[in-house]
Motif scaffolding. Structure first.
Motif, PDB file in Angstrom:
ATOM      1  N   TRP A  27       1.133  -1.629   0.101  1.00  0.00           N
ATOM      2  CA  TRP A  27      -0.004   0.027   0.044  1.00  0.00           C
ATOM      3  C   TRP A  27       0.782   1.307   0.402  1.00  0.00           C
ATOM      4  N   SER A  28       2.519   1.553   0.851  1.00  0.00           N
ATOM      5  CA  SER A  28       2.339   2.444   0.519  1.00  0.00           C
ATOM      6  C   SER A  28       3.268   3.011  -0.292  1.00  0.00           C
ATOM      7  N   THR A  29       3.333   1.130  -1.248  1.00  0.00           N
ATOM      8  CA  THR A  29       4.280   1.278  -2.640  1.00  0.00           C
ATOM      9  C   THR A  29       3.575   2.186  -3.278  1.00  0.00           C
ATOM     10  N   ARG A  30       2.084   1.727  -3.378  1.00  0.00           N
ATOM     11  CA  ARG A  30       0.954   2.176  -4.549  1.00  0.00           C
ATOM     12  C   ARG A  30       0.657   3.878  -3.893  1.00  0.00           C
ATOM     13  N   GLY A  31       0.881   4.324  -2.053  1.00  0.00           N
ATOM     14  CA  GLY A  31       0.356   5.289  -2.549  1.00  0.00           C
ATOM     15  C   GLY A  31       1.854   6.511  -2.656  1.00  0.00           C
ATOM     16  N   TRP A  46       3.922   5.947  -5.278  1.00  0.00           N
ATOM     17  CA  TRP A  46       3.286   5.928  -6.828  1.00  0.00           C
ATOM     18  C   TRP A  46       2.208   7.104  -7.424  1.00  0.00           C
ATOM     19  N   ALA A  47       1.415   6.671  -6.327  1.00  0.00           N
ATOM     20  CA  ALA A  47       0.192   7.708  -6.501  1.00  0.00           C
ATOM     21  C   ALA A  47       0.818   9.361  -6.795  1.00  0.00           C
ATOM     22  N   GLY A  48       1.384   9.879  -5.259  1.00  0.00           N
ATOM     23  CA  GLY A  48       1.987  10.676  -5.074  1.00  0.00           C
ATOM     24  C   GLY A  48       2.266  11.490  -6.443  1.00  0.00           C
ATOM     25  N   ILE A  49       3.897  10.562  -6.820  1.00  0.00           N
ATOM     26  CA  ILE A  49       4.294  10.997  -7.851  1.00  0.00           C
ATOM     27  C   ILE A  49       3.949  11.398  -9.234  1.00  0.00           C
ATOM     28  N   VAL A  50       2.831  10.498  -9.443  1.00  0.00           N
ATOM     29  CA  VAL A  50       1.835  10.441 -10.572  1.00  0.00           C
ATOM     30  C   VAL A  50       0.631  12.454 -10.360  1.00  0.00           C
ATOM     31  N   LEU A  51       0.419  12.272  -8.951  1.00  0.00           N
ATOM     32  CA  LEU A  51      -0.550  13.822  -9.185  1.00  0.00           C
ATOM     33  C   LEU A  51       0.531  14.534  -9.043  1.00  0.00           C
ATOM     34  N   MET A  52       2.208  14.817  -8.068  1.00  0.00           N
ATOM     35  CA  MET A  52       2.898  15.523  -8.605  1.00  0.00           C
ATOM     36  C   MET A  52       3.312  16.273 -10.381  1.00  0.00           C
ATOM     37  N   ILE A  53       3.468  15.402 -11.103  1.00  0.00           N
ATOM     38  CA  ILE A  53       3.430  15.032 -12.229  1.00  0.00           C
ATOM     39  C   ILE A  53       2.364  15.979 -12.960  1.00  0.00           C
ATOM     40  N   VAL A  54       1.163  16.169 -12.508  1.00  0.00           N
ATOM     41  CA  VAL A  54       0.300  16.012 -13.320  1.00  0.00           C
ATOM     42  C   VAL A  54      -0.026  17.929 -12.800  1.00  0.00           C
ATOM     43  N   LEU A  55       0.601  17.612 -11.861  1.00  0.00           N
ATOM     44  CA  LEU A  55      -0.013  19.036 -10.847  1.00  0.00           C
ATOM     45  C   LEU A  55       1.306  19.844 -12.291  1.00  0.00           C
ATOM     46  N   TRP A  56       2.786  19.461 -12.001  1.00  0.00           N
ATOM     47  CA  TRP A  56       3.186  20.128 -12.728  1.00  0.00           C
ATOM     48  C   TRP A  56       3.061  21.019 -14.114  1.00  0.00           C
ATOM     49  N   LEU A  57       2.685  19.424 -14.469  1.00  0.00           N
ATOM     50  CA  LEU A  57       1.888  20.319 -16.463  1.00  0.00           C
ATOM     51  C   LEU A  57       1.136  21.656 -15.772  1.00  0.00           C
ATOM     52  N   THR A  58      -0.375  21.257 -15.263  1.00  0.00           N
ATOM     53  CA  THR A  58      -1.274  21.990 -15.307  1.00  0.00           C
ATOM     54  C   THR A  58      -0.184  23.643 -15.097  1.00  0.00           C
TER      55      THR A  58
END
Length: 72
Positions: free
Chosen positions: A39-43, A45-57
């Protein structure tokens, strides 16, 4: 009853015995520790993806609304 028999056949001698703990004095089983890592690994990766999406936005879509420009 069928489920209990199937479980007993699968576990064999370990049927009905408590799960093995990591450390005897710590009430955390090996399965719980593996679940935590999963679960911590999934979390993470979810944080990394969210950070990339926020940065691109902010970096690409934001200038269209006049928040920031690409050439600062």
């Amino acid at each position: 009853m069928g489920e209990a028999r199937r479980r007993q056949a699968k576990l064999g001698e370990n049927y009905g015995q408590p799960e093995q703990r990591i450390v005897p004095w710590l009430p955390i089983t090996k399965q719980q520790s593996q679940d935590f890592v999963t679960w911590s690994t999934r979390g993470a990766w979810a944080g990394i993806v969210l950070m990339i999406v926020l940065w691109l936005t902010i970096r690409l879509i934001g200038p269209a609304f006049g928040w920031w420009t690409l050439a600062e």
